[in-house]
Enzyme design. Structure first.
Site, PDB file in Angstrom:
ATOM      1  N   HIS A  63      -9.248  -2.980  -4.929  1.00  0.00           N
ATOM      2  CA  HIS A  63      -9.399  -4.376  -4.525  1.00  0.00           C
ATOM      3  C   HIS A  63      -9.918  -5.243  -5.668  1.00  0.00           C
ATOM      4  O   HIS A  63      -9.827  -6.472  -5.607  1.00  0.00           O
ATOM      5  CB  HIS A  63     -10.348  -4.483  -3.330  1.00  0.00           C
ATOM      6  CG  HIS A  63      -9.811  -3.862  -2.082  1.00  0.00           C
ATOM      7  ND1 HIS A  63     -10.037  -2.539  -1.764  1.00  0.00           N
ATOM      8  CD2 HIS A  63      -9.047  -4.369  -1.085  1.00  0.00           C
ATOM      9  CE1 HIS A  63      -9.443  -2.268  -0.615  1.00  0.00           C
ATOM     10  NE2 HIS A  63      -8.830  -3.349  -0.183  1.00  0.00           N
ATOM     11  N   GLU A 111      -1.930  -7.464   4.971  1.00  0.00           N
ATOM     12  CA  GLU A 111      -1.845  -6.097   5.478  1.00  0.00           C
ATOM     13  C   GLU A 111      -0.402  -5.679   5.749  1.00  0.00           C
ATOM     14  O   GLU A 111       0.005  -4.563   5.438  1.00  0.00           O
ATOM     15  CB  GLU A 111      -2.702  -5.947   6.736  1.00  0.00           C
ATOM     16  CG  GLU A 111      -4.181  -6.207   6.533  1.00  0.00           C
ATOM     17  CD  GLU A 111      -4.839  -5.277   5.512  1.00  0.00           C
ATOM     18  OE1 GLU A 111      -4.230  -4.255   5.132  1.00  0.00           O
ATOM     19  OE2 GLU A 111      -5.952  -5.583   5.079  1.00  0.00           O
TER      20      GLU A 111
END
Length: 537
Positions: A439, A351
């Site tokens: 993703h 992240e």
């Protein structure tokens, strides 16, 4: 945000200059014979001058203005000048480029993906109509639509568009802010870009065992704040969530700083709220150290400033996200069935690496560039995990393996050696890759990185078994993880731009390999072979 890519580089912010108003300046003979490294200011001015006679190469033309936003200098004085552009005063999204020059100012080419020069700035579709096209579901428009030139689509053709920001909340409770580009001629939605980067994950207790922490003492109390790493800190969100409307947040979930009496944090179980805070802080520490010690980058933005963490976000929230607007990481506690607390080391590094991407290439979070954005975070997460060398969470090429619970039905969220093991990700490129969720389209670059690092075929690393195929039946011999990571980082920070696609990523990494190891090196040849092995040619 500014950045520093290597210890030998500097950064600078400069004002804009128009393409047609610049003119070349010759260097004196003495400088040509033994050029001294330019200053960032000199490199920027040279780059702007160099554009004057190269309109066709950089898709320049009348009405265009270029602005230097960052200059990186190599040890030998080679400069890489990153610029944005406008057309008739409108920002050209996907028109950013990097100009490469020698120490003497000789042109070494440019990096960018714009297909042709913009040629229209008069909309046929109204802003009101564009706003209606952009709003979906329970989302609300944020601010007024703005005219831009959008060139971040698959064909990189510039189109006049209305850019509309909408805000809302995703089904799982994640805050959402989306920019939608609507064609100003046809009303067609050209691109939607989510600006809050998310990663599904889960975790429990301390994933990495007992770890060292640098803290701050205030009176007789210790604070979970690290003064040696830009005052990064971790706070308790109190199971609250953000409540935002348009650009104004009625309420932000708190980040109440964790404190302790004896400087021994957590119990190793989720019954102690400080336990996952230790994981979050440790993840921040290792990510900070990795970027600083490997690349000379101090902090996510390269400016020495620390980010902060919020843990215990929401109730049963099974996700984690990086948010540029608060420069912070937020972690949920998981749903208790498929995912636990999302504070594992690789999730944290993943992240926070979104923040690095935002402050460098700023890869658009949509289509193939979005897959590259996600893959960059997976790649750097794996590299951080190996760098940390933690016995409780050994380095691997799995994503989120620590946070996965039996209910998920698979041992990790993603698998870099063979991405299709998750049932959704692509092992290799195809014409449909751009249509996948970011993703899953990330699988192509994840697979490339694994092959570049370790090679194809079956092997066991740190007790984990891998078996990586190739799309063309070739055998690839890896060059090692350290070299592969340095090539990817160099490509990201020096050659990739906002709309780089997989073909552009191949070019960028080859340029990076040439810079670092030479065009005739084994590393350069293996980069080419690894891309071909995932059908990127």
């Amino acid at each position: 945000m500014t950045r520093r890519a290597f210890t030998s580089r500097r950064t600078v912010l400069l004002a804009s200059a128009t393409l047609l108003a610049t003119a070349g300046t010759a260097l004196p003979a003495s400088a040509r014979q033994a050029p001294s490294p330019p200053t960032p200011q000199q490199a920027a001015e040279r780059a702007l001058h160099a554009l004057a006679g190269r309109g066709a190469q950089v898709r320049g033309g009348e009405g265009q203005t270029f602005k230097v936003v960052r200059v990186s200098l190599d040890r030998d004085g080679t400069s890489h000048t990153r610029m944005t552009r406008t057309y008739d005063g409108l920002p050209v999204l996907g028109g950013d480029l990097v100009v490469h020059q020698s120490a003497s100012g000789a042109w070494h080419g440019s990096s960018g993906s714009l297909a042709e020069a913009p040629a229209d700035s008069s909309p046929e579709v109204s802003a009101k109509t564009a706003g209606k096209r952009a709003v979906t579901g329970h989302r609300k428009a944020e601010g007024s639509p703005a005219l831009v030139v959008e060139a971040r689509t698959a064909d990189h053709q510039p189109r006049l568009a209305w850019r509309v920001q909408t805000a809302g909340t995703r089904a799982d409770g994640t805050p959402s802010r989306v920019f939608t580009s609507v064609d100003a001629a046809t009303g067609k939605v050209l691109l939607r870009e989510e600006t809050i980067r998310t990663e599904a994950g889960d975790g429990k207790s301390l994933y990495t065992g007992t770890v060292p922490l640098n803290t701050t003492k205030s009176g007789s109390t210790y604070q979970l704040k690290d003064p040696s790493r830009g005052n990064t800190y971790t706070g308790d969100a109190g199971n609250e969530t953000d409540l935002c409307f348009l650009s104004w947040c009625f309420r932000r979930a708190p980040a109440t700083l964790f404190t302790d009496a004896d400087n021994h944090w957590g119990s190793g179980t989720t019954s102690d709220r400080a336990t996952v805070a230790v994981d979050a802080q440790f993840g921040t520490d290792m990510t900070w150290d990795f970027y600083k010690n490997v690349f000379g980058r101090t902090g996510i933005a390269g400016d020495g400033k620390g980010s902060f963490n919020r843990v215990h976000y929401g109730d049963g929230y099974a996700n984690a996200f990086w948010d540029d607007s608060c420069f912070c990481m937020t972690y949920g506690d998981g749903d208790g069935s498929q995912l636990g607390p999302l504070t594992s080391l690789d999730v944290a590094a993943h992240e926070m690496s979104h923040g690095v991407t935002s402050s460098t290439a700023n890869l658009t979070y949509s289509g193939e560039s979005g897959g590259l954005n996600e893959a960059t975070s997976d790649i750097m997460a794996a590299a951080v995990e190996f760098y940390a060398n933690n016995a409780g969470d050994a380095g691997d090429y799995l994503v989120g393996e620590e946070v996965v619970l039996p209910g998920l039905g698979q041992p990790a969220l993603r698998f870099m050696d063979r991405p299709s093991r998750d049932g959704n990700s692509a092992d290799s490129w195809s014409s449909g890759t751009k249509n996948l969720d970011v993703h899953y389209s990330s699988g192509v670059a994840n697979h490339f990185y694994y092959l570049l690092s370790e090679g194809s075929g079956a092997k066991t690393i740190n007790g984990v078994s891998y078996n990586s195929p190739t799309s063309n039946g070739s055998a690839v011999t890896g060059i090692g993880r350290d070299a592969a990571t340095k090539i990817w980082y160099r490509a990201l920070t020096t050659y990739m731009t906002s709309s780089t696609d997989y073909k552009g990523a191949r070019t960028a990494t080859l340029s990076a390999a040439s810079d670092l190891y030479g065009a005739g090196s084994v590393q350069y040849g293996t980069v080419a072979a690894a891309w071909s092995a995932v059908n990127v040619n």
